[in-house]
Write an enzyme that holds these catalytic residues in place. Structure first.
Site, PDB file in Angstrom:
ATOM      1  CB  SER A  57       9.199  -4.025   0.055  1.00 15.35           C
ATOM      2  OG  SER A  57       8.833  -4.553  -0.847  1.00 15.35           O
ATOM      3  CE1 TYR A  78       6.130   0.556  -1.036  1.00 15.26           C
ATOM      4  CE2 TYR A  78       7.462  -1.119  -2.136  1.00 15.26           C
ATOM      5  CZ  TYR A  78       6.506  -0.484  -1.295  1.00 15.26           C
ATOM      6  OH  TYR A  78       5.839  -1.705  -0.373  1.00 15.26           O
TER       7      TYR A  78
HETATM    8  N1  LIG Z   1       1.289  -6.075  -0.684  1.00 18.94           N
HETATM    9  C1  LIG Z   1       2.526  -6.279  -0.769  1.00 18.94           C
HETATM   10  O1  LIG Z   1       2.790  -7.069  -2.052  1.00 18.94           O
HETATM   11  C2  LIG Z   1       3.394  -5.708  -0.210  1.00 18.94           C
HETATM   12  C3  LIG Z   1       4.707  -6.080  -0.473  1.00 18.94           C
HETATM   13  C4  LIG Z   1       5.852  -5.790   0.318  1.00 18.94           C
HETATM   14  C5  LIG Z   1       5.455  -4.662   1.553  1.00 18.94           C
HETATM   15  N2  LIG Z   1       4.336  -4.350   1.553  1.00 18.94           N
HETATM   16  C6  LIG Z   1       4.179  -3.436   2.759  1.00 18.94           C
HETATM   17  O2  LIG Z   1       3.369  -3.968   3.761  1.00 18.94           O
HETATM   18  C7  LIG Z   1       2.502  -2.685   4.130  1.00 18.94           C
HETATM   19  C8  LIG Z   1       1.086  -3.040   4.158  1.00 18.94           C
HETATM   20  O3  LIG Z   1       0.845  -3.199   2.886  1.00 18.94           O
HETATM   21  P1  LIG Z   1      -0.564  -3.832   2.371  1.00 18.94           P
HETATM   22  O4  LIG Z   1      -0.352  -4.891   1.281  1.00 18.94           O
HETATM   23  O5  LIG Z   1      -1.539  -4.414   3.733  1.00 18.94           O
HETATM   24  O6  LIG Z   1      -1.378  -2.660   1.797  1.00 18.94           O
HETATM   25  P2  LIG Z   1      -2.919  -2.415   1.770  1.00 18.94           P
HETATM   26  O7  LIG Z   1      -3.828  -3.527   1.598  1.00 18.94           O
HETATM   27  O8  LIG Z   1      -3.010  -1.241   0.867  1.00 18.94           O
HETATM   28  O9  LIG Z   1      -3.238  -1.720   3.282  1.00 18.94           O
HETATM   29  C9  LIG Z   1      -2.294  -0.450   3.574  1.00 18.94           C
HETATM   30  C10 LIG Z   1      -2.761   0.003   5.171  1.00 18.94           C
HETATM   31  O10 LIG Z   1      -2.377   1.037   5.522  1.00 18.94           O
HETATM   32  C11 LIG Z   1      -3.230   1.825   6.004  1.00 18.94           C
HETATM   33  N3  LIG Z   1      -2.992   3.263   5.579  1.00 18.94           N
HETATM   34  C12 LIG Z   1      -2.265   3.828   4.350  1.00 18.94           C
HETATM   35  N4  LIG Z   1      -1.898   5.259   4.501  1.00 18.94           N
HETATM   36  C13 LIG Z   1      -2.278   5.567   5.817  1.00 18.94           C
HETATM   37  C14 LIG Z   1      -1.940   6.635   6.534  1.00 18.94           C
HETATM   38  N5  LIG Z   1      -1.698   7.796   5.826  1.00 18.94           N
HETATM   39  N6  LIG Z   1      -2.646   6.668   7.917  1.00 18.94           N
HETATM   40  C15 LIG Z   1      -3.006   5.656   8.365  1.00 18.94           C
HETATM   41  N7  LIG Z   1      -2.945   4.407   7.809  1.00 18.94           N
HETATM   42  C16 LIG Z   1      -2.636   4.465   6.501  1.00 18.94           C
HETATM   43  C17 LIG Z   1      -4.545   1.543   5.337  1.00 18.94           C
HETATM   44  O11 LIG Z   1      -5.623   1.977   6.042  1.00 18.94           O
HETATM   45  P3  LIG Z   1      -6.666   3.172   5.726  1.00 18.94           P
HETATM   46  O12 LIG Z   1      -6.717   3.269   4.203  1.00 18.94           O
HETATM   47  O13 LIG Z   1      -7.863   2.784   6.394  1.00 18.94           O
HETATM   48  O14 LIG Z   1      -6.097   4.388   6.409  1.00 18.94           O
HETATM   49  C18 LIG Z   1      -4.396   0.070   5.216  1.00 18.94           C
HETATM   50  O15 LIG Z   1      -5.016  -0.368   6.497  1.00 18.94           O
HETATM   51  C19 LIG Z   1       3.130  -1.475   3.381  1.00 18.94           C
HETATM   52  O16 LIG Z   1       3.922  -1.010   4.201  1.00 18.94           O
HETATM   53  C20 LIG Z   1       3.404  -2.018   2.193  1.00 18.94           C
HETATM   54  O17 LIG Z   1       4.515  -1.094   1.619  1.00 18.94           O
HETATM   55  C21 LIG Z   1       3.464  -4.709   0.766  1.00 18.94           C
END
Ligand SMILES: NC(=O)c1ccc[n+]([C@@H]2O[C@H](COP(=O)([O-])OP(=O)(O)OC[C@H]3O[C@@H](n4cnc5c(N)ncnc54)[C@H](OP(=O)(O)O)[C@@H]3O)[C@@H](O)[C@H]2O)c1
Length: 260
Positions: free
Chosen positions: A135, A148
């Site tokens: 991130s 985080y």
């Molecule tokens: N969105 C942002 O603004 C942003 C910015 C910077 C970085 N990120 C990073 O990008 C990555 C993805 O984020 P996102 O925005 O796509 O979030 P999201 O929409 O909440 O998706 C998170 C994904 O991770 C899975 N997950 C969560 N906990 C899990 C576990 N214990 N075991 C297996 N799967 C798990 C969830 O699936 P299930 O619930 O089906 O398990 C879901 O598919 C993360 O590492 C986040 O820190 C996001």
């Protein structure tokens, strides 16, 4: 790395950035094995012609089943995308330690344990790439989710350290540092809510598809670090040059947090 025919494992692929990466990488010819807890991961696998494993990445049996499936079906692992992640908003100095530990388990330790499972396969192949979805919070400490940020800083150090550890085996590592991405990340947090000003600026966020395209380009170019959108580099450079000014600006956003 040319993605055509490559075996790619993605954690957290049921929605958001992980699901978008699955679609983008499948479109570039990759063969996918996907992991997540919810049944939506099976839909993404069907859509992208890949394999789905339902499980929690923090559990050893789920991680083992995930990697075993890839090796059984494809006999190799070319790329691991450590994407599964979760946030916690709010002041760290009075946070629930149980929640903090749970957040580190998903964002850092599960990612490390995934690397420990795929590294022997990649070392034997003398080829592979580990992609960690970090991130912008891993490059600039953001006070509305300090711990985080700490977890993502650790992910950055792990990515850079493992690049040197594994270089002799032709295993590359890359960190992806997205800014604000339009996903359900904010709804899926373990606790808290982002400051009002960030919430209002959600319209400036990039889409999960844009993030996935930047990730795919990074894999193809074998980049070390991808910052997306690129304008995030301005914040990183500003903090390196004038940390007090940037901290002041971030503190003003933090003051919007709806906390007692
Ligand atoms: N969105 C942002 O603004 C942003 C910015 C910077 C970085 N990120 C990073 O990008 C990555 C993805 O984020 P996102 O925005 O796509 O979030 P999201 O929409 O909440 O998706 C998170 C994904 O991770 C899975 N997950 C969560 N906990 C899990 C576990 N214990 N075991 C297996 N799967 C798990 C969830 O699936 P299930 O619930 O089906 O398990 C879901 O598919 C993360 O590492 C986040 O820190 C996001």
């Amino acid at each position: 790395m040319n993605l055509q025919g490559r075996v790619v494992l993605i954690t957290g692929a049921s929605e958001g950035i992980g699901a978008a990466c699955a679609r983008e990488l499948a479109g570039r010819g990759a063969k996918l094995v996907l992991l997540a807890r919810s049944e939506k991961v099976a839909e993404v696998a069907r859509e992208t012609g890949g394999e789905a494993v339902r499980g929690d990445v923090t559990l050893a049996e789920a991680r083992q089943e995930f990697v075993d499936r890839a090796v059984q079906v494809h006999q190799r692992v070319d790329v691991l995308v450590n994407n599964a992640g979760v946030g916690i908003y709010g002041p760290s100095h009075r946070a629930s330690m149980a929640e903090m530990r749970a957040m580190f388990e998903v964002n850092l330790f599960a990612a490390l344990e995934m690397v420990q499972l795929v590294a022997p396969v990649m070392k034997q192949q003398r080829d592979g790439m580990i992609v960690n979805i970090s991130s912008i919070a891993g490059l600039v400490p953001l006070p509305w989710f300090t711990m985080y940020s700490a977890a993502k800083y650790a992910v950055m150090a792990m990515t850079d350290g493992q690049r040197m550890e594994l270089a002799g085996y032709n295993v590359r590592t890359m960190a992806v540092c997205p800014g604000y991405v339009r996903t359900r990340f904010q709804d899926n947090v373990l606790s808290g809510r982002p400051p009002e000003r960030l919430w209002r600026n959600r319209r400036f966020a990039i889409t999960a598809e844009e993030c996935a395209q930047a990730t795919a380009r990074g894999i193809e170019k074998e980049s070390r670090t991808v910052v997306t959108p690129g304008v995030g580099r301005v914040l990183v450079a500003a903090r390196a040059l004038a940390p007090r000014v940037v901290d002041h600006f971030l503190r003003k956003i933090y003051a919007d947090l709806d906390i007692a």
